[in-house]
Write a protein that holds these residues in place. Structure first.
Motif, PDB file in Angstrom:
ATOM      1  N   ALA A 220     -72.203 -18.720 -21.926  1.00 35.17           N
ATOM      2  CA  ALA A 220     -73.156 -18.022 -22.715  1.00 35.17           C
ATOM      3  C   ALA A 220     -73.038 -18.057 -23.910  1.00 35.17           C
ATOM      4  N   SER A 221     -71.881 -18.097 -24.549  1.00 40.73           N
ATOM      5  CA  SER A 221     -71.476 -18.363 -25.976  1.00 40.73           C
ATOM      6  C   SER A 221     -71.919 -19.670 -26.460  1.00 40.73           C
ATOM      7  N   PHE A 222     -71.843 -20.568 -25.654  1.00 42.17           N
ATOM      8  CA  PHE A 222     -72.477 -22.054 -26.067  1.00 42.17           C
ATOM      9  C   PHE A 222     -73.801 -22.052 -26.148  1.00 42.17           C
ATOM     10  N   GLU A 223     -74.583 -21.497 -25.290  1.00 46.83           N
ATOM     11  CA  GLU A 223     -75.863 -21.275 -25.464  1.00 46.83           C
ATOM     12  C   GLU A 223     -76.339 -20.595 -26.657  1.00 46.83           C
ATOM     13  N   ALA A 224     -75.645 -19.474 -27.073  1.00 46.61           N
ATOM     14  CA  ALA A 224     -76.021 -18.658 -28.258  1.00 46.61           C
ATOM     15  C   ALA A 224     -75.719 -19.362 -29.405  1.00 46.61           C
ATOM     16  N   TYR A 225     -74.736 -20.097 -29.475  1.00 47.07           N
ATOM     17  CA  TYR A 225     -74.353 -21.143 -30.607  1.00 47.07           C
ATOM     18  C   TYR A 225     -75.385 -22.323 -30.877  1.00 47.07           C
ATOM     19  N   ASN A 226     -75.659 -22.940 -29.597  1.00 48.93           N
ATOM     20  CA  ASN A 226     -76.948 -23.948 -29.829  1.00 48.93           C
ATOM     21  C   ASN A 226     -78.244 -23.045 -30.266  1.00 48.93           C
ATOM     22  N   ARG A 227     -78.383 -22.027 -29.675  1.00 51.89           N
ATOM     23  CA  ARG A 227     -79.756 -21.537 -29.911  1.00 51.89           C
ATOM     24  C   ARG A 227     -79.858 -21.052 -31.540  1.00 51.89           C
ATOM     25  N   ALA A 228     -78.655 -20.678 -32.330  1.00 44.99           N
ATOM     26  CA  ALA A 228     -78.698 -20.395 -33.530  1.00 44.99           C
ATOM     27  C   ALA A 228     -78.962 -21.521 -34.383  1.00 44.99           C
ATOM     28  N   PHE A 229     -78.454 -22.990 -33.953  1.00 50.74           N
ATOM     29  CA  PHE A 229     -78.802 -24.196 -34.554  1.00 50.74           C
ATOM     30  C   PHE A 229     -80.227 -24.397 -34.397  1.00 50.74           C
ATOM     31  N   ALA A 230     -81.047 -24.135 -33.138  1.00 49.77           N
ATOM     32  CA  ALA A 230     -82.184 -24.543 -32.904  1.00 49.77           C
ATOM     33  C   ALA A 230     -83.144 -23.616 -33.773  1.00 49.77           C
ATOM     34  N   GLN A 231     -82.923 -22.352 -33.765  1.00 46.51           N
ATOM     35  CA  GLN A 231     -83.760 -21.630 -34.724  1.00 46.51           C
ATOM     36  C   GLN A 231     -83.503 -21.885 -36.180  1.00 46.51           C
ATOM     37  N   ALA A 232     -82.590 -22.208 -36.532  1.00 46.41           N
ATOM     38  CA  ALA A 232     -82.247 -22.539 -38.097  1.00 46.41           C
ATOM     39  C   ALA A 232     -83.040 -23.893 -38.407  1.00 46.41           C
ATOM     40  N   LEU A 233     -82.896 -24.649 -37.517  1.00 45.73           N
ATOM     41  CA  LEU A 233     -83.855 -25.983 -37.714  1.00 45.73           C
ATOM     42  C   LEU A 233     -85.162 -25.508 -37.585  1.00 45.73           C
ATOM     43  N   ALA A 234     -85.651 -25.158 -36.818  1.00 46.26           N
ATOM     44  CA  ALA A 234     -87.067 -24.361 -36.670  1.00 46.26           C
ATOM     45  C   ALA A 234     -87.469 -23.980 -38.153  1.00 46.26           C
ATOM     46  N   GLU A 235     -86.602 -23.182 -38.587  1.00 46.47           N
ATOM     47  CA  GLU A 235     -87.296 -22.417 -39.830  1.00 46.47           C
ATOM     48  C   GLU A 235     -87.249 -23.464 -40.847  1.00 46.47           C
ATOM     49  N   GLU A 236     -86.206 -24.382 -40.919  1.00 48.66           N
ATOM     50  CA  GLU A 236     -86.275 -25.257 -42.321  1.00 48.66           C
ATOM     51  C   GLU A 236     -87.205 -26.469 -42.282  1.00 48.66           C
ATOM     52  N   ALA A 237     -87.387 -26.980 -40.931  1.00 49.52           N
ATOM     53  CA  ALA A 237     -88.210 -27.996 -40.812  1.00 49.52           C
ATOM     54  C   ALA A 237     -89.538 -28.113 -41.474  1.00 49.52           C
ATOM     55  N   GLY A 238     -89.992 -29.146 -41.946  1.00 51.47           N
ATOM     56  CA  GLY A 238     -91.507 -29.167 -42.486  1.00 51.47           C
ATOM     57  C   GLY A 238     -92.372 -29.694 -41.050  1.00 51.47           C
ATOM     58  N   GLU A 239     -93.526 -29.698 -41.475  1.00 53.21           N
ATOM     59  CA  GLU A 239     -94.425 -30.185 -40.225  1.00 53.21           C
ATOM     60  C   GLU A 239     -94.124 -31.532 -40.057  1.00 53.21           C
ATOM     61  N   GLY A 240     -93.874 -31.885 -38.627  1.00 56.29           N
ATOM     62  CA  GLY A 240     -93.774 -33.099 -38.254  1.00 56.29           C
ATOM     63  C   GLY A 240     -92.344 -33.738 -38.731  1.00 56.29           C
ATOM     64  N   ALA A 241     -91.390 -33.022 -38.916  1.00 53.35           N
ATOM     65  CA  ALA A 241     -90.298 -33.570 -39.806  1.00 53.35           C
ATOM     66  C   ALA A 241     -89.401 -34.110 -38.596  1.00 53.35           C
ATOM     67  N   SER A 242     -88.453 -35.105 -38.929  1.00 58.53           N
ATOM     68  CA  SER A 242     -87.716 -35.866 -38.340  1.00 58.53           C
ATOM     69  C   SER A 242     -86.132 -34.914 -38.301  1.00 58.53           C
ATOM     70  N   VAL A 243     -85.454 -34.652 -37.113  1.00 59.60           N
ATOM     71  CA  VAL A 243     -84.422 -33.922 -37.006  1.00 59.60           C
ATOM     72  C   VAL A 243     -83.604 -34.781 -35.990  1.00 59.60           C
ATOM     73  N   LEU A 244     -82.016 -34.916 -36.619  1.00 61.77           N
ATOM     74  CA  LEU A 244     -81.378 -35.885 -35.969  1.00 61.77           C
ATOM     75  C   LEU A 244     -80.205 -34.746 -35.625  1.00 61.77           C
ATOM     76  N   VAL A 245     -79.797 -34.346 -34.414  1.00 69.52           N
ATOM     77  CA  VAL A 245     -78.961 -33.517 -33.860  1.00 69.52           C
ATOM     78  C   VAL A 245     -77.776 -34.336 -33.543  1.00 69.52           C
ATOM     79  N   GLN A 246     -76.649 -33.767 -33.745  1.00 69.09           N
ATOM     80  CA  GLN A 246     -75.441 -34.722 -33.686  1.00 69.09           C
ATOM     81  C   GLN A 246     -74.401 -33.983 -32.530  1.00 69.09           C
ATOM     82  N   ASP A 247     -74.065 -34.955 -31.626  1.00 66.23           N
ATOM     83  CA  ASP A 247     -72.925 -34.833 -30.810  1.00 66.23           C
ATOM     84  C   ASP A 247     -72.992 -33.666 -29.516  1.00 66.23           C
TER      85      ASP A 247
END
Length: 464
Positions: A123-150
């Motif tokens: 459950a913590s692993f899910e929360a940790y991944n969710r924090a990244f997903a939300q931050a990326l969603a906030e920072e990305a421009g329209e149609g941006a390219s996102v490279l997630v590592q590892d």
């Protein structure tokens, strides 16, 4: 919801997400913050792109204090994830479950045990991944390219896809991928969640074709296929220009002189440079060296094993025990064979990049014998830096074997006797053959340097 906010015009068009970022902070005694730049292939590769945002986790007290004070670098967003949540996600799941699965490290009669504690950490692993997903969603421009590592962020692509369907999302695995029978040790719902998380990406990429095929095999067996996700292979290479320049700076020359003194005149060297990672197989490498000395007495007094074993993940007991075992075996070899003027194993455990480069330059033989490795850049770096040519003894379970196997002496990493024979073969290799092999190894090792490695992924992702 994050997805309800329209991206700002100035938002990033290229984003990278990884557990560790390009900078870290330490608290000084006076309360000020000391910033330290990171290295490695990802940092080097990203220098090829100007308009980028790097999303990473705060890993220590200094990082968290920097986030709280609003201290940071342009283009870096550091996430202050709750320390307990991060510990569960990073040590409990990423490094103690996913790493063990992909590197085939479990002692299966007694582990793994997927119980209530595992579910709590998941459950913590899910929360940790969710924090990244939300931050990326906030920072990305329209149609941006996102490279997630590892492997730390395997759930992010699927989570981000739900938040921002307009994005081009890639995931890159820097580890091996487990064969399906081993991968299925994970609870059924978890194995599906991991695969579906990565398949949220438009493109999933790996270091070798072998690891890509293993992922496809898992998806086919468990989910019926990979869906719309394209699969790619990008074999990260060594940064030849940087390594050759850095290897001839003054501090490296100083460390070469010190190592030569420790080795003694006229002796050959067998070099290994690793973290004390369970997958690196350091103990069997030393046992093979001991077997060489036991069974071929002509090498006694004529060769030194320079072993750099830099402590890794010492907050986990199993890693502390492994680090101690490396030291114990080195001491045993020295006690059995050492003389007043010859120390068979020269072991260093304090991380020192300049000293590592000095050892690369001195190496007559490089020993790279992991149980399993996504790539192993040491195998690629030594031939690039070597002063006089170097014979490479290489595990067939290293990802680098795919590119370097033809010019290396290949070993089964579990076979100590055969590895001892390989060390003898490497030590007795004809100088001309060794030089020719080193030249071919260096060419293969630098075929895809870090910047091109990253740009190739970005281009492939954008092409759709």
């Amino acid at each position: 919801m994050v997805s309800e906010h329209a991206p700002q015009p100035a938002a990033a068009q290229v984003l990278v997400a990884s557990n560790r970022g390009p900078v870290s902070y330490a608290l000084r005694e006076d309360g000020s913050l000391d910033a330290k730049r990171g290295g490695g292939g990802l940092v080097s590769g990203l220098s090829a792109v100007d308009d980028k945002m790097w999303v990473c986790a705060a890993l220590g007290d200094g990082d968290r204090e920097a986030v709280r004070r609003g201290v940071g670098e342009p283009g870096v967003r550091m996430l202050d994830i709750d320390a307990d949540v991060h510990a569960d996600a990073y040590n409990g799941i990423a490094n103690s479950v996913l790493w063990f699965v992909h590197h085939l490290l479990y002692q299966t009669p007694v582990e793994p045990v997927f119980d209530a504690e595992f579910r709590r950490q998941w459950a913590s692993f899910e929360a940790y991944n969710r924090a990244f997903a939300q931050a990326l969603a906030e920072e990305a421009g329209e149609g941006a390219s996102v490279l997630v590592q590892d492997y730390h962020l395997v759930l992010v692509p699927g989570m981000l896809r739900e938040l921002r369907p307009d994005l081009r999302i890639g995931h890159f695995s820097h580890t091996p991928w487990a064969p399906v029978d081993y991968f299925r040790m994970l609870p059924d719902d978890i194995s599906e969640q991991v695969l579906r998380g990565i398949l949220g990406a438009d493109r999933a990429a790996f270091l070798t074709r072998r690891w890509a095929d293993a992922f496809i095999g898992c998806c086919t067996e468990i989910l019926g296929g990979t869906g719309r996700t394209r699969i790619g292979v990008h074999g990260l290479g060594a940064d030849a220009d940087f390594l050759r320049r850095r290897a001839h700076e003054a501090d490296v020359d100083e460390r070469m002189a010190a190592l030569r003194e420790q080795v003694g005149p006229g002796r050959k060297t067998i070099v290994r440079v690793d973290r004390t990672e369970l997958s690196k197989n350091i103990v069997r490498g030393m046992l093979a060296y001991r077997a060489l000395l036991d069974e071929r007495p002509e090498w006694r007094g004529r060769v030194v094993h320079i072993a750099f074993a830099y402590p890794s993940r010492q907050d986990l007991a199993v890693y502390r025990e492994y680090t101690a075992e490396v030291q114990r075996v080195a001491d045993a070899v020295n006690a059995a064979h050492g003389t007043a003027d010859w120390t068979p194993v020269v072991l260093h455990v304090k991380d020192d990049f300049a000293r590592s480069l000095a050892a690369y330059r001195l190496a007559d033989v490089a020993l790279v014998n992991p149980i399993r490795d996504g790539m192993n850049l040491v195998a690629k770096e030594v031939p690039v830096v070597s002063d006089h040519g170097c014979a490479l003894v290489l595990s067939r379970e290293a990802g680098a074997y795919e590119e370097l196997g033809d010019d290396a002496i290949t070993v089964n990493p579990y076979d100590v006797s055969a590895t001892a024979d390989a060390l003898h073969e490497a030590l007795t290799m004809d100088d001309d053959e060794r030089a020719a092999r080193t030249e071919r190894l260096a060419a293969a090792a630098t075929a895809l340097p870090p910047q091109q490695w990253f740009l190739d992924q970005l281009e492939a992702l954008r092409q759709g």
